[in-house]
Design an enzyme around this catalytic site. Structure first.
Site, PDB file in Angstrom:
ATOM      1  N   ASP A   1      -2.188  -0.480   3.239  1.00 37.38           N
ATOM      2  CA  ASP A   1      -2.965  -1.455   3.153  1.00 37.38           C
ATOM      3  C   ASP A   1      -4.266  -1.257   4.129  1.00 37.38           C
ATOM      4  OD1 ASP A   1      -2.724  -2.866   0.482  1.00 37.38           O
ATOM      5  OD2 ASP A   1      -1.159  -3.559   1.030  1.00 37.38           O
TER       6      ASP A   1
ATOM      7  N   HIS B   1       5.689  -5.492  -4.462  1.00 35.69           N
ATOM      8  CA  HIS B   1       5.231  -4.184  -5.712  1.00 35.69           C
ATOM      9  C   HIS B   1       6.628  -4.600  -5.956  1.00 35.69           C
ATOM     10  CE1 HIS B   1       1.762  -4.367  -3.672  1.00 35.69           C
ATOM     11  NE2 HIS B   1       2.392  -4.533  -2.321  1.00 35.69           N
TER      12      HIS B   1
ATOM     13  N   GLU C   1      -1.257  -6.229   7.658  1.00 30.92           N
ATOM     14  CA  GLU C   1      -2.166  -4.801   7.405  1.00 30.92           C
ATOM     15  C   GLU C   1      -3.468  -5.300   6.638  1.00 30.92           C
ATOM     16  OE1 GLU C   1       0.485  -4.404   3.896  1.00 30.92           O
ATOM     17  OE2 GLU C   1       0.869  -6.793   3.488  1.00 30.92           O
TER      18      GLU C   1
END
Length: 285
Positions: free
Chosen positions: A180, A49, A154
């Site tokens: 998540d 990310h 996750e």
């Protein structure tokens, strides 16, 4: 020995096994060094990310390692070439997001280990320096036992398979991605609070790690939250992320400089009165 040079692995295996780390999402060696010099044990270079490409990852890993901190790379997906690039840069460990099954975990181990355990290719000239100046031969011989393989639990599927994933040889840490995980089990973290079912899911992952002789880790958003997770027995705990930390500090400083609304209103009022006085004086002249 490479194991002694891997600060994260050494800390996980000694004493309480508690380590604190930070998240780097912005590129740059100065950024990497500033974070690394804060006193942390490990630093995640986030290529999933974060705004960090392959070249920036290599530079950050080297800068972090030079500070005596373990560089850990979060790759974007469980892809063989991504594992290879991260480890070839000299990372002391990798974090792999969004695993779902035991087969995913086994595939990761195959990618992360040299033969005969796995099928990782050998040839990078970069990682030896980040392990204290090992020779290429020493790196080849010792890497399988000296690198930390971390899987993020996750997804709903990974949660359901967490005990089996924890049993996979070569997986060292089960790392919780709370946001998540919350999204995937129907309990998103929207206002900073966690639903009880999300808390239980996190506890389940932690138990699975401990019951299978693995370490547990978790992403946190503040020092206070990190302390709470450490008190619960998590071993690999993040304490801050560069982007929100920088944003929060800048906002806080600007707010302090501007003062309260009352103080601001008084200053504005003084400015109006002062301006009116000047106009009046000029008109009298």
């Amino acid at each position: 020995m490479m194991q002694a040079a891997n600060r994260l692995q050494k800390a996980l295996k000694t004493g309480s096994g508690l380590t604190f780390g930070a998240w780097q999402m912005l590129p740059g060696t100065n950024q990497a060094r500033i974070i690394a010099r804060s006193g942390i044990d490990w630093q995640c270079v986030d290529t999933e990310h974060g705004n960090i490409d392959d070249s920036a990852m290599h530079e950050a890993v080297a800068a972090i390692g030079a500070c005596g901190v373990s560089p850990v790379v979060r790759i974007a997906a469980n892809e063989v070439w991504m594992v290879k690039r991260a480890l070839d840069s000299g990372a002391h460990g990798i974090i792999v997001p969004l695993l779902q099954t035991v087969e995913d975990a086994k595939k990761l181990v195959q990618s992360a280990k040299f033969p005969p355990v796995g099928n990782r290719g050998f040839g990078s000239p970069f990682p030896m320096e980040i392990f204290g100046g090992q020779t290429q031969t020493e790196y080849l011989q010792q890497a399988n036992g000296a690198l930390v393989t971390i899987v993020q639990i996750e997804t709903k599927e990974a949660l359901e398979n967490v005990d089996a994933i924890a049993k996979v040889p070569g997986i060292d840490v089960l790392f919780v991605g709370p946001f998540d995980l919350g999204n995937n089990i129907g309990h998103s973290i929207l206002d900073g609070t966690m639903h009880d079912e999300l808390k239980e899911a996190i506890a389940r992952i932690h138990r699975a790690a401990k019951e299978n002789g693995k370490s547990s880790g978790i992403y946190s958003t503040s020092g206070d939250q990190a302390r709470a997770f450490a008190d619960q027995g998590f071993n690999m705990v993040s304490v801050a992320t560069d982007v929100p930390a920088l944003s929060a500090y800048m906002t806080s400083s600007l707010t302090a400089a501007r003062g309260s609304y009352v103080h601001s209103a008084l200053n504005i009022g003084k400015g109006v009165v002062s301006g009116f006085a000047k106009i009046t004086k000029q008109s009298e002249q």
